[in-house]
Design an enzyme around this catalytic site. Structure first.
Site, PDB file in Angstrom:
ATOM      1  N   HIS A   1       0.951  -1.397  -0.048  1.00  0.00           N
ATOM      2  CA  HIS A   1      -0.025   0.216   0.097  1.00  0.00           C
ATOM      3  C   HIS A   1       0.967   1.107  -0.075  1.00  0.00           C
ATOM      4  O   HIS A   1       1.293   1.786   0.968  1.00  0.00           O
ATOM      5  CB  HIS A   1      -0.979  -0.001   1.186  1.00  0.00           C
ATOM      6  CG  HIS A   1      -1.893   1.168   1.360  1.00  0.00           C
ATOM      7  ND1 HIS A   1      -2.905   1.430   1.983  1.00  0.00           N
ATOM      8  CD2 HIS A   1      -2.055   2.210   0.317  1.00  0.00           C
ATOM      9  CE1 HIS A   1      -3.424   2.345   2.019  1.00  0.00           C
ATOM     10  NE2 HIS A   1      -2.966   3.021   0.855  1.00  0.00           N
TER      11      HIS A   1
ATOM     12  N   HIS B   1      -9.485   1.104  -1.447  1.00  0.00           N
ATOM     13  CA  HIS B   1      -9.328   1.648  -0.413  1.00  0.00           C
ATOM     14  C   HIS B   1     -10.635   1.823   0.340  1.00  0.00           C
ATOM     15  O   HIS B   1     -11.655   2.431  -0.348  1.00  0.00           O
ATOM     16  CB  HIS B   1      -8.759   3.273  -0.791  1.00  0.00           C
ATOM     17  CG  HIS B   1      -7.537   3.311  -0.841  1.00  0.00           C
ATOM     18  ND1 HIS B   1      -6.894   2.685  -1.866  1.00  0.00           N
ATOM     19  CD2 HIS B   1      -6.472   4.283  -0.279  1.00  0.00           C
ATOM     20  CE1 HIS B   1      -5.351   3.260  -1.952  1.00  0.00           C
ATOM     21  NE2 HIS B   1      -5.183   4.002  -0.993  1.00  0.00           N
TER      22      HIS B   1
ATOM     23  N   GLU C   1     -11.415   3.908   5.830  1.00  0.00           N
ATOM     24  CA  GLU C   1     -10.372   4.982   6.306  1.00  0.00           C
ATOM     25  C   GLU C   1     -11.310   6.111   6.974  1.00  0.00           C
ATOM     26  O   GLU C   1     -11.603   6.253   7.821  1.00  0.00           O
ATOM     27  CB  GLU C   1      -9.597   5.363   5.104  1.00  0.00           C
ATOM     28  CG  GLU C   1      -8.432   6.276   5.655  1.00  0.00           C
ATOM     29  CD  GLU C   1      -7.628   7.068   4.452  1.00  0.00           C
ATOM     30  OE1 GLU C   1      -6.742   7.669   4.431  1.00  0.00           O
ATOM     31  OE2 GLU C   1      -8.347   6.739   3.133  1.00  0.00           O
TER      32      GLU C   1
ATOM     33  N   ASP D   1       1.740   7.296   1.545  1.00  0.00           N
ATOM     34  CA  ASP D   1       2.223   8.374   0.797  1.00  0.00           C
ATOM     35  C   ASP D   1       3.754   8.905   1.662  1.00  0.00           C
ATOM     36  O   ASP D   1       3.711  10.020   2.219  1.00  0.00           O
ATOM     37  CB  ASP D   1       1.554   9.492   0.370  1.00  0.00           C
ATOM     38  CG  ASP D   1       0.291   9.288  -0.133  1.00  0.00           C
ATOM     39  OD1 ASP D   1       0.329   9.215  -1.393  1.00  0.00           O
ATOM     40  OD2 ASP D   1      -0.960   9.070   0.409  1.00  0.00           O
TER      41      ASP D   1
END
Length: 366
Positions: free
Chosen positions: A26, A227, A230, A309
């Site tokens: 991921h 995804h 979250e 990220d």
């Protein structure tokens, strides 16, 4: 596996983590630009930076750990304040700097090099073409340029990389189906999976909208990862499993709120690609200690530990693994478990998985 020795139970540091052969499942290419990448691309294209260069990656602290400042349009915002939508706008700006095939290939090569430096042997990297604004209508060309960079990296002995092509939640059903039809027809090199990303809370539930696109992807032999769980609750994870046939969930942390969903994940062996630093930086949880990572593990869920990220979050995989070990009391034996699950959860081919498992067992048996 042999019983862990006293050395294995010692404090886990970044060097110990780097030494473990592993995968990362991921991580977004859009979130892997270093400051040097951005400076080089801006200079090549004659583009002015949106404010002082250092503010692009101005890292403040939050409970002792890195938290980025997201800069858009010359205004810096803490990631927690700007939220996921602001963060995604920052990624759009970064990707707009990539304008040629060579620049795209260079970005891919640099990604593989950084992964190698973290001890990552294989990565499923997420690429969402909607962020790469200057490549609209040329998405397959962009993927081919990335594949060229990854090919060169592999030839040089760096991390092997597969691409998870990601839809954006705000796209229409027709746009998603057209994109997947193009993938199924062209079969771009290194594209191994279909994904969805974007802000769940803003867009809402999208499982039904993308059902046909994911069914086409499955028929074409592509893996599926979504995804979910979250910025919204467990319902997104349910939709990913039941409507999209997800083999793996990116994030999925809010599943801890639904015992029935936890049982489903365990029973079907569906892994969660968890990213604690990202969740804390974007305000999903207030701090590391509040994160449900240990609870998910205790429940028997196949959890992997990832960066999401890494560049704008000011981190690397070995750092996040070491922080997780410190925060949750994990030892090197636990870290080997994360490495093993990362290999199992990856979309690497069977031969590579076998080789990586053998390399890991040899490493931890020393």
């Amino acid at each position: 596996m042999p019983h862990p020795t006293a050395a294995a139970l010692a404090r886990v540091d970044e060097d110990a983590v780097r030494a473990l052969p592993k995968a990362e499942v991921h991580v977004h290419l859009e979130g892997a630009f270093s400051l040097l990448d951005l400076l080089r691309l801006a200079k090549q294209n004659g583009v002015a930076l949106p404010g002082p260069a250092l503010t692009i990656f101005d890292v403040s602290t939050h409970d002792g750990f890195a938290r980025p400042e997201v800069t858009t349009g010359g205004v810096a915002h803490g990631a927690g304040a700007a939220g996921l939508s602001g963060f995604l706008r920052f990624l759009d700006w970064q990707c707009s700097l990539v304008r040629t095939r060579q620049q795209a290939a260079d970005v891919a090569y640099a990604f593989a090099a950084r992964q190698t430096g973290s001890g990552v042997r294989y990565s499923d990297v997420i690429v969402n073409p909607t962020h790469w604004s200057l490549w609209r209508g040329r998405e397959l060309e962009l993927l081919d340029a990335f594949a060229g960079g990854f090919d060169e990296a592999e030839q040089d002995g760096l991390c092997r990389v597969g691409i998870a092509y990601s839809l954006l939640r705000g796209q229409s059903a027709a746009e998603a189906e057209d994109a997947v039809a193009a993938l199924a027809s062209a079969r771009p090199r290194r594209v191994v999976a279909l994904s969805i990303d974007g802000d769940e809370k803003t867009v809402g539930r999208t499982g039904e909208k993308f059902h046909d696109a994911f069914r086409t992807a499955a028929a074409a032999g592509l893996h599926r990862t979504v995804h979910a769980g979250e910025s919204s609750g467990p319902e997104g994870v349910w939709d990913a499993i039941e409507m999209l046939g997800a083999e793996r969930i990116d994030h999925g942390v809010r599943a801890i709120e639904d015992p029935a969903l936890i049982r489903r994940l365990v029973d079907e062996g569906i892994s969660l690609g968890v990213c604690p630093r990202s969740n804390v930086s974007l305000g999903i949880y207030p701090d590391w200690r509040s994160h449900p990572l240990p609870l998910l593990l205790d429940a028997g869920v196949a959890v992997t530990l990832n960066t999401d990220d890494p560049a704008p979050l000011g981190t690397a995989l070995e750092r996040d693994w070491a922080v997780a070990a410190e925060q949750f009391g994990f030892d090197l034996h636990d870290m080997a478990g994360f490495a093993r699950r990362s290999i199992d959860a990856s979309f690497a081919d069977d031969d590579l998985k076998r080789d990586l498992r053998a390399e890991l067992e040899e490493t931890i048996g020393r």
